[in-house]
Design an enzyme around this catalytic site. Structure first.
Site, mmCIF file in Angstrom:
data_model
loop_
_atom_site.group_PDB
_atom_site.id
_atom_site.type_symbol
_atom_site.label_atom_id
_atom_site.label_comp_id
_atom_site.label_asym_id
_atom_site.label_seq_id
_atom_site.Cartn_x
_atom_site.Cartn_y
_atom_site.Cartn_z
ATOM 1 N N ASP A 81 0.823 -1.203 0.000
ATOM 2 C CA ASP A 81 0.000 0.000 0.000
ATOM 3 C C ASP A 81 0.864 1.262 0.000
ATOM 4 O OD1 ASP A 81 -2.455 1.380 0.130
ATOM 5 O OD2 ASP A 81 -2.351 1.508 2.309
ATOM 6 N N HIS A 82 0.454 2.247 -0.788
ATOM 7 C CA HIS A 82 1.112 3.559 -0.818
ATOM 8 C C HIS A 82 2.632 3.447 -0.976
ATOM 9 C CE1 HIS A 82 -2.267 6.234 -0.188
ATOM 10 N NE2 HIS A 82 -2.763 5.319 0.619
ATOM 11 N N ASP A 103 1.939 4.896 -5.551
ATOM 12 C CA ASP A 103 1.336 6.175 -5.201
ATOM 13 C C ASP A 103 2.204 7.334 -5.710
ATOM 14 O OD1 ASP A 103 0.105 8.372 -4.145
ATOM 15 O OD2 ASP A 103 0.241 7.750 -2.050
ATOM 16 N N GLY A 179 -6.643 8.493 8.307
ATOM 17 C CA GLY A 179 -6.645 8.764 9.741
ATOM 18 C C GLY A 179 -8.052 8.874 10.309
#
Length: 278
Positions: A81-82, A103, A179
């Site tokens: 991820d990312h 990303d 978040g």
């Protein structure tokens, strides 16, 4: 059962639902997520974000993720991820990750396009699916603020980007944030529908924790097939530990770890039920 990103998103498309993608920086997180998926009999994605490298090195956590996926009784994709570094991505591919997300959302469009093309070429050699991001969220992975604020994905640009890169899934920007939300997010879910129609690809919601059930359902109806979820699950684990410490004089750390794992599994199960339309 280890499967790749394309396979697991195909399962979601067939059922017109979404598969949950959960960051698993610890064994407790991993066991909680896979345990919830096995209980419900649904496919799931376990993810490692590049920002966790300092506390959960890829070379340490990655092989464990692959092993746990292989042993699971449900389809599990092991996803990066990312990832902002193609060198880091190469390491994940060597370990056996079956999904990667490049990303380049903070880069100029042309640079994001070229780097994503490289990521696709790398991943194809490993039968690995590729997700990319276009547009920018108001906070980075990990909750850090993005000074530029949200940059909503342009549907026409998304169509061109997907056609030129050959990616398997797109994460557009439509109002979510990473978040814990400080207020109820206002999502442009019509934009999701238009991008889905123009690209013909499975779409991904980043910053999925804290979104209302109604918005989840609308987003899924409009083309979301992968929903990233972690912050509220992690928060549930922390709360369980706090409550146990308040009630008991805990001697052993593993009691805290088990309490956190059980609470995270319950939270992940609730999310999975919504994503799967149960």
């Amino acid at each position: 059962m280890l499967v790749n990103l394309v396979e697991i998103l195909k399962l979601a498309e067939e059922k017109k639902c979404a598969v949950g993608a959960f960051n698993t920086p610890t064994l407790e997180c991993m066991n909680a997520v896979i345990g919830a998926a096995e209980k419900l009999g649904v496919p799931v994605i376990i993810s490692h974000a590049q920002l966790h490298e300092e506390t959960a090195p890829l070379d340490m956590i990655g092989p464990v993720m692959v092993l746990e996926a292989e042993r699971a009784s449900v389809p599990v994709c092991v996803h990066l991820d990312h990832c902002e570094s193609l060198d880091y991505m190469a390491r994940a591919l060597e370990i056996g990750f079956t999904g990667v997300m490049y990303d380049g959302s903070t880069l100029p469009y042309a640079e994001n396009l070229e780097n994503t093309k490289k990521a696709v070429a790398m991943a194809k050699k490993y039968n690995c699916g590729v997700e990319a991001e276009l547009g920018a969220m108001p906070s980075r992975e990990g909750g850090g603020e993005n000074a530029s604020g949200p940059v909503y994905t342009d549907p026409d640009e998304a169509e061109e980007f997907c056609r030129e890169t050959g990616i398997d899934a797109l994460a557009p920007s439509f109002g979510t944030a990473h978040g814990i939300y400080k207020s109820k997010p206002v999502l442009d879910l019509d934009r999701v529908r238009v991008i889905s129609e123009k690209t013909g690809l499975p779409l991904v919601m980043h910053g999925g924790s804290g979104v209302s059930h109604e918005d989840y359902r609308t987003g899924i109806a409009n083309g979301l097939r992968k929903i990233n979820y972690y912050s509220y699950m992690g928060k549930a684990g922390t709360q369980a530990v706090k409550e146990l410490l308040e009630k008991e004089d805990v001697t052993f750390f593993h009691d805290l770890a088990f309490a956190a794992k059980n609470a995270m599994e319950e939270d992940a199960e609730r999310a999975m039920r919504v994503f799967a339309g149960m």
